[in-house]
Design a protein around this motif. Structure first.
Motif, PDB file in Angstrom:
ATOM      1  N   UNK A 264      -9.094  -3.353 -15.621  1.00  0.00           N
ATOM      2  CA  UNK A 264      -7.957  -3.977 -16.338  1.00  0.00           C
ATOM      3  C   UNK A 264      -6.969  -4.061 -15.069  1.00  0.00           C
ATOM      4  N   UNK A 265      -6.638  -2.993 -14.299  1.00  0.00           N
ATOM      5  CA  UNK A 265      -5.565  -3.395 -13.085  1.00  0.00           C
ATOM      6  C   UNK A 265      -5.863  -4.281 -12.183  1.00  0.00           C
ATOM      7  N   UNK A 266      -7.491  -4.417 -11.769  1.00  0.00           N
ATOM      8  CA  UNK A 266      -7.983  -5.378 -11.088  1.00  0.00           C
ATOM      9  C   UNK A 266      -7.703  -6.689 -11.441  1.00  0.00           C
ATOM     10  N   UNK A 267      -7.988  -6.774 -12.665  1.00  0.00           N
ATOM     11  CA  UNK A 267      -8.094  -7.991 -13.473  1.00  0.00           C
ATOM     12  C   UNK A 267      -6.705  -8.715 -13.557  1.00  0.00           C
ATOM     13  N   UNK A 268      -5.751  -7.709 -13.796  1.00  0.00           N
ATOM     14  CA  UNK A 268      -4.398  -8.153 -13.891  1.00  0.00           C
ATOM     15  C   UNK A 268      -3.735  -8.803 -12.347  1.00  0.00           C
ATOM     16  N   UNK A 269      -4.059  -8.093 -11.211  1.00  0.00           N
ATOM     17  CA  UNK A 269      -3.669  -8.440 -10.098  1.00  0.00           C
ATOM     18  C   UNK A 269      -4.459  -9.915  -9.939  1.00  0.00           C
ATOM     19  N   UNK A 270      -5.550  -9.971 -10.285  1.00  0.00           N
ATOM     20  CA  UNK A 270      -6.113 -11.141  -9.725  1.00  0.00           C
ATOM     21  C   UNK A 270      -5.448 -12.383 -10.658  1.00  0.00           C
ATOM     22  N   UNK A 271      -5.340 -12.143 -11.902  1.00  0.00           N
ATOM     23  CA  UNK A 271      -4.784 -13.147 -12.696  1.00  0.00           C
ATOM     24  C   UNK A 271      -3.245 -13.482 -12.515  1.00  0.00           C
ATOM     25  N   UNK A 272      -2.600 -12.580 -12.160  1.00  0.00           N
ATOM     26  CA  UNK A 272      -1.136 -12.701 -11.770  1.00  0.00           C
ATOM     27  C   UNK A 272      -0.987 -13.235 -10.221  1.00  0.00           C
ATOM     28  N   UNK A 273      -1.918 -13.201  -9.510  1.00  0.00           N
ATOM     29  CA  UNK A 273      -2.201 -13.745  -8.070  1.00  0.00           C
ATOM     30  C   UNK A 273      -1.613 -12.571  -7.108  1.00  0.00           C
ATOM     31  N   UNK A 274      -1.642 -11.218  -7.412  1.00  0.00           N
ATOM     32  CA  UNK A 274      -1.142 -10.241  -6.493  1.00  0.00           C
ATOM     33  C   UNK A 274      -2.320  -9.975  -5.516  1.00  0.00           C
ATOM     34  N   UNK A 275      -2.042  -9.056  -4.926  1.00  0.00           N
ATOM     35  CA  UNK A 275      -2.994  -8.655  -3.755  1.00  0.00           C
ATOM     36  C   UNK A 275      -3.901  -7.743  -4.397  1.00  0.00           C
ATOM     37  N   UNK A 276      -5.388  -7.948  -3.944  1.00  0.00           N
ATOM     38  CA  UNK A 276      -6.489  -7.327  -4.468  1.00  0.00           C
ATOM     39  C   UNK A 276      -6.832  -6.117  -3.650  1.00  0.00           C
TER      40      UNK A 276
END
Length: 96
Positions: free
Chosen positions: A84-96
């Motif tokens: 979930x955290x990785x998916x949230x980062x990806x969809x919000x445009x954050x650093x992976x």
């Protein structure tokens, strides 16, 4: 009525120095927290989530926008994975 005790000049200077140092530290912390994502270090992605995140990135690359300007994507997490955290980062445009 008793007179209130007066603070010495040294106490006033020390108080102002502490307040200024605290303000500078708080300002530095807030500016670091508000820095753009490019300057933040990348968060590590769990090994078991890498393949899943790559699949979602591929789906995002193939997305077409409908007439209303909305985009829809459906993702299903594989059983037993907590990405979930990785998916949230990806969809919000954050650093992976």
């Amino acid at each position: 009525m008793p007179n209130p005790r007066r603070m010495s000049r040294r106490a006033w200077v020390l108080t102002w120095a502490v307040l200024c140092a605290t303000g500078l530290a708080a300002t530095a912390w807030l500016q670091a927290a508000a820095s753009p994502p490019e300057s933040r270090p990348e968060r590590p992605v769990k090994a078991e989530c890498r393949e899943y995140i790559a699949e979602v990135e591929g789906q995002l690359a193939d997305v077409t926008v409908d007439d209303s300007g909305r985009v829809g994507i459906v993702t299903v997490l594989p059983g037993g994975l907590d990405c979930r955290n990785e998916l949230d980062d990806l969809l919000r445009g954050g650093a992976r």
